[in-house]
Design a protein around this motif. Structure first.
Motif, PDB file in Angstrom:
ATOM      1  N   ILE A   1      -3.748   8.164  -2.038  1.00 39.57           N
ATOM      2  CA  ILE A   1      -5.065   7.503  -1.789  1.00 39.57           C
ATOM      3  C   ILE A   1      -5.317   7.247  -0.172  1.00 39.57           C
ATOM      4  O   ILE A   1      -4.251   6.789   0.496  1.00 39.57           O
ATOM      5  N   ASP A   2      -6.522   7.303   0.206  1.00 43.93           N
ATOM      6  CA  ASP A   2      -6.726   7.143   1.502  1.00 43.93           C
ATOM      7  C   ASP A   2      -6.481   6.071   1.928  1.00 43.93           C
ATOM      8  O   ASP A   2      -6.434   4.812   1.357  1.00 43.93           O
TER       9      ASP A   2
ATOM     10  N   THR B   1       0.882  -1.122   0.110  1.00 41.64           N
ATOM     11  CA  THR B   1      -0.053   0.189  -0.030  1.00 41.64           C
ATOM     12  C   THR B   1       0.820   1.312  -0.132  1.00 41.64           C
ATOM     13  O   THR B   1       0.345   2.217  -0.297  1.00 41.64           O
TER      14      THR B   1
ATOM     15  N   GLU C   1      -7.579  -1.772   1.435  1.00 40.96           N
ATOM     16  CA  GLU C   1      -8.719  -2.657   0.802  1.00 40.96           C
ATOM     17  C   GLU C   1      -8.128  -3.189  -0.581  1.00 40.96           C
ATOM     18  O   GLU C   1      -8.283  -4.391  -0.764  1.00 40.96           O
ATOM     19  N   THR C   2      -7.491  -2.277  -1.277  1.00 39.35           N
ATOM     20  CA  THR C   2      -6.837  -2.619  -2.649  1.00 39.35           C
ATOM     21  C   THR C   2      -5.762  -3.658  -2.269  1.00 39.35           C
ATOM     22  O   THR C   2      -5.492  -4.855  -3.035  1.00 39.35           O
TER      23      THR C   2
ATOM     24  N   LYS D   1      -7.415   3.682   4.295  1.00 38.55           N
ATOM     25  CA  LYS D   1      -8.872   2.507   4.194  1.00 38.55           C
ATOM     26  C   LYS D   1      -8.543   2.081   2.839  1.00 38.55           C
ATOM     27  O   LYS D   1      -8.956   0.889   2.826  1.00 38.55           O
ATOM     28  N   ILE D   2      -8.994   2.970   1.894  1.00 33.39           N
ATOM     29  CA  ILE D   2      -9.051   2.428   0.533  1.00 33.39           C
ATOM     30  C   ILE D   2      -8.087   1.578   0.008  1.00 33.39           C
ATOM     31  O   ILE D   2      -7.856   0.548  -0.683  1.00 33.39           O
TER      32      ILE D   2
END
Length: 245
Positions: free
Chosen positions: A113-114, A104, A120-121, A116-117
Motif C-alpha cells: 500500500i502507498d 503502517t 492516513e490509515t 501516504k495512504i
C-alpha cells in the motif's frame, strides 16, 4: 453466520499433548472470551488458529475456505493472515520504529500500500485507540498500556475479519489494564469479531457474547455469555467461576 469453524484441532509438544481435539465455532460479530486455568491450552489454540504454531491435525473453515492445519501451504497461510489480526501479550512492537511506523509497516511492506495512504490509515486507527498524539514516539517512551493500544491499532489497520487477543492485559498493572480493556470494550461495541483469551473475568462477563472454558487441552463448556455465567452446566465450570469471580 459462521466466520470460523474448527474441527478436531490437536497439538502436541515434547512435553505432551496440549490440545486434544478442539471444536470451535465463531460467528461474525461474536466477541468470544476464552477462559481457563494456566496451562489449559488457551494461548496454543489461538496461535494455531493463525498458524503461529503448526497443529498436528484438524481442519478449519475460515470465511468459507477450508484449511488443513497440518498441511496448509505458505500461500494459504499468508492469505489467511491477511484476513486476521493478532494482539500479543507482550505487544511485539519494533523498538527502533515510531508508533506510526509500527502500525503502517504491515500495510506498506506486507501489502504494497502507498505510504501516504498507509499513514492516513495508521493515524485513523491510532486516533481510534487514543494514541494519535504519540505517532512520532518510540515504544520505549510509552507505558505498557500505551504500547498495547498501539498494537491494537496495528491489528485494526489491516481491516481484519477477526482479531485474536492473547491475554492482552496480562503484562499490565491494574490501572493500565483498565485503559486497554476500555479500548477492547469499545471495539466490541462496533461489531468487530474477536476471540479474547483473558483472565479478566468481569470483562468477559460484561463484554463477551460467547464464552469458552478450557482445561487440560479440552473445551469443557461453551455457550452464550449470560447462560455461561448465570447457569453453567458443568461442575468443573462452576468450581472455576466460584474461585475466580
Amino acid at each position: 453466520m459462521a466466520l470460523l469453524e474448527v474441527r478436531n484441532l490437536v497439538k502436541s509438544f515434547d512435553r505432551g499433548t496440549v490440545l486434544r481435539g478442539i471444536d470451535l465455532t465463531v460467528d461474525k460479530g461474536d466477541v468470544m472470551a476464552v477462559l481457563g486455568p494456566s496451562g489449559s491450552g488457551k494461548t496454543t489454540m489461538l496461535r494455531c488458529l493463525n498458524y503461529l504454531e503448526i497443529a498436528d491435525s484438524g481442519e478449519m473453515t475460515f470465511d468459507g475456505v477450508l484449511y488443513d492445519f497440518s498441511s496448509s501451504s505458505k500461500k494459504d497461510i499468508a492469505d489467511l493472515r491477511k484476513q486476521t489480526g493478532f494482539v500479543f501479550q507482550s505487544y511485539n512492537l519494533f523498538s527502533n520504529k515510531t508508533v506510526l511506523d509500527n502500525v503502517t509497516l504491515g500495510l506498506i511492506s506486507g501489502r504494497g500500500i502507498d505510504k501516504k495512504i498507509a499513514e492516513e490509515t495508521g493515524l485513523r486507527e491510532l486516533e481510534r485507540v487514543g494514541m494519535a498524539d504519540h505517532a512520532d514516539r518510540y515504544p520505549a517512551q510509552l507505558s505498557g498500556g500505551q504500547q498495547q493500544r498501539v498494537a491494537i491499532a496495528r491489528a485494526l489497520a489491516t481491516d481484519p475479519k477477526i482479531i485474536y487477543f492473547d491475554e492482552p492485559t496480562s503484562a499490565l498493572d491494574p490501572e493500565l489494564t483498565t485503559e486497554v480493556l476500555d479500548v477492547i470494550r469499545q471495539l466490541a461495541g462496533s461489531g468487530i469479531t474477536m476471540v479474547v483469551v483473558t483472565h479478566e473475568m468481569s470483562f468477559a462477563k460484561d463484554v463477551s457474547s460467547k464464552v469458552v472454558f478450557m482445561e487440560d487441552g479440552l473445551i469443557i463448556e461453551q455457550g452464550n455469555s449470560k447462560e455461561f455465567f448465570n447457569n453453567p452446566k458443568e461442575e468443573r465450570t462452576r468450581e472455576f467461576l466460584k474461585l475466580n469471580i
